[in-house]
Design an enzyme around this catalytic site. Structure first.
Site, PDB file in Angstrom:
ATOM      1  N   TYR A 119       0.568  -1.147   0.162  1.00 16.27           N
ATOM      2  CA  TYR A 119      -0.288  -0.128  -0.443  1.00 16.27           C
ATOM      3  C   TYR A 119       0.654   1.088  -0.098  1.00 16.27           C
ATOM      4  O   TYR A 119       2.383   1.098   0.945  1.00 16.27           O
ATOM      5  CB  TYR A 119      -1.373   0.117   2.016  1.00 16.27           C
ATOM      6  CG  TYR A 119      -1.555   1.428   1.217  1.00 16.27           C
ATOM      7  CD1 TYR A 119      -3.228   1.499   0.718  1.00 16.27           C
ATOM      8  CD2 TYR A 119      -1.298   2.496   2.426  1.00 16.27           C
ATOM      9  CE1 TYR A 119      -3.368   2.885   0.743  1.00 16.27           C
ATOM     10  CE2 TYR A 119      -1.826   3.700   1.830  1.00 16.27           C
ATOM     11  CZ  TYR A 119      -3.262   3.728   1.747  1.00 16.27           C
ATOM     12  OH  TYR A 119      -4.056   4.704   1.786  1.00 16.27           O
ATOM     13  N   GLU A 207      -3.382   8.021  -3.919  1.00 16.03           N
ATOM     14  CA  GLU A 207      -3.258   6.175  -3.293  1.00 16.03           C
ATOM     15  C   GLU A 207      -2.894   4.878  -4.744  1.00 16.03           C
ATOM     16  O   GLU A 207      -3.730   4.977  -5.913  1.00 16.03           O
ATOM     17  CB  GLU A 207      -4.702   5.593  -2.632  1.00 16.03           C
ATOM     18  CG  GLU A 207      -4.931   4.552  -1.676  1.00 16.03           C
ATOM     19  CD  GLU A 207      -5.756   4.480  -1.790  1.00 16.03           C
ATOM     20  OE1 GLU A 207      -5.561   4.171   0.036  1.00 16.03           O
ATOM     21  OE2 GLU A 207      -6.966   4.258  -2.009  1.00 16.03           O
TER      22      GLU A 207
END
Length: 397
Positions: A119, A207
């Site tokens: 992530y 993101e």
């Protein structure tokens, strides 16, 4: 302002970030041609909506199949079939709410062999007013759940704007993610690209989830979400052109035309307030007395009669609204202007639900006189507590 994954990946590609080859499909008949332009042998077919959790989502209508909004295909024809099943249907995810969102665009891209999922995000840290990197080895998962259950698996740090991004920032991320050898150099380069893109385009959030190590040992951005500062869009005509208004709440879209700060919520009591802090306090006290706000609406300190009228129209256009609370503290805003706007709006659109009005501050007596001398059916409130009690009682009986 948010954009779709395929648009975000086009931006990443233009800056030199590693992403898969892909094609956007707007009509079902285009799907087979689009899939055929890629090599395979694996294709990924992705629903394009402004919401996360697509892979675990479910479609409302029959005929879309049981799989979510991200599907694998092993042939061009299968990829085309999956695109046809999803286009025009409503996908429900954790982030869309039960209403879901209609899928009007499909992104078909080359499949990737995945060795590791991670992530990565860049965002504006409101406490430090700096850009922060956030990374975790737990990619492809709900990052909020990771933060709650295993916060030690998340690294977060901000970048000093005096120095900007430096290679040691990238190495810190690489080592935290367990990257080795040439992957470290790739990470240092990629973080520099993302930081530059973030600043160049006045982003609020970028993101990458997941950021992967492929089966060949290379880094790749497998998914991408981007949010931009709407106040800076005048500097970025190219970004403004990417706006998809079909993904936005119609009421919020209408409010933006009149510079009204409006956010739709799931409650039953509509709120019209001047000032963001007072609007938050109004929503809080509505909840305190047992009901739920239907919206956040700040008409601003310099609202005109016309803006107030439009704000009232937007509130009453929401079928969930069972009552309305107008809470105005007149500082810059004058209470008589609000009163004129409320009366004009009620006369124009009609009033089918209880309306409670609390006015205080500049020209408050004039404002109350306008309301009292009109033929509008209004419940007057002395203060915020009294207003909240009265509107909740009127709505709940």
């Amino acid at each position: 302002m948010n954009i779709h994954e395929y648009q975000a990946k086009a931006l990443l590609r233009s800056y030199g970030a590693p992403v898969s080859d892909g094609r956007v499909v707007l009509r079902a008949e285009e799907a087979k041609t689009a899939a055929g332009e890629m090599d395979g042998p694996l294709w990924v077919v992705k629903a394009q909506i402004h919401a996360g959790g697509r892979g675990k989502g479910k479609f409302k209508e029959p005929g879309a199949g049981d799989a979510g909004g991200v599907r694998l295909a092993k042939s061009v024809s299968q990829a085309a079939d999956e695109a046809r099943r999803m286009l025009g249907r409503t996908l429900v995810t954790k982030q869309t709410g039960p209403a879901g969102k209609q899928v009007n665009r499909i992104y078909i891209e080359d499949g990737s062999g995945i060795e590791t999922e991670m992530y990565l995000a860049l965002l504006v840290d409101r406490q430090t007013s700096r850009v922060s990197f956030v990374c975790s080895t737990e990619g492809g998962m709900d990052i909020e759940e990771v933060a709650h259950s295993t916060p030690e698996k998340i690294l977060s740090f901000s970048v000093d704007p005096a120095t900007g991004y430096q290679p040691f920032h990238g190495r810190r991320i690489a080592f935290n993610l367990g990257l080795t050898g040439g992957q470290v150099k790739q990470c240092v380069r990629l973080m520099g690209i993302l930081y530059k893109l973030f600043l160049d385009k006045d982003m609020e959030m970028l993101e990458i989830n997941p950021l992967i190590v492929t089966d060949k040992g290379d880094l790749k951005c497998l998914d991408a979400k981007m949010g931009f500062d709407s106040n800076a869009l005048y500097r970025h005509a190219d970004i403004a052109e990417l706006r998809d208004v079909t993904e936005e709440d119609p009421k919020e879209l209408e409010a933006s035309k009149y510079d009204l700060n409006y956010i739709a919520l799931d409650g039953e009591i509509g709120c019209m307030v001047n000032g963001a802090g007072l609007a938050m306090a109004t929503m809080d006290i509505i909840k305190l007395y047992g009901a739920e706000p239907a919206n956040f609406l700040d008409v601003g300190g310099g609202a005109t009669k016309e803006k107030v009228t439009e704000a009232f129209k937007i509130i009453t256009s929401d079928p969930q609204v069972k009552g309305i609370l107008v809470n105005i503290f007149g500082g810059i805003m004058r209470c008589d202007v609000i009163a004129e706007g409320v009366v004009a709006a009620v006369k124009e659109v009609g009033l089918q639900v209880p309306l409670v009005v609390r006015l205080e501050g500049t020209n408050v007596e004039e404002g109350k006189a306008i309301i009292n001398n009109s033929d509008v059916d209004v419940i007057a409130a002395d203060d915020l507590k009294d207003g909240a009690e009265k509107i909740v009682k009127a709505v709940r009986g």
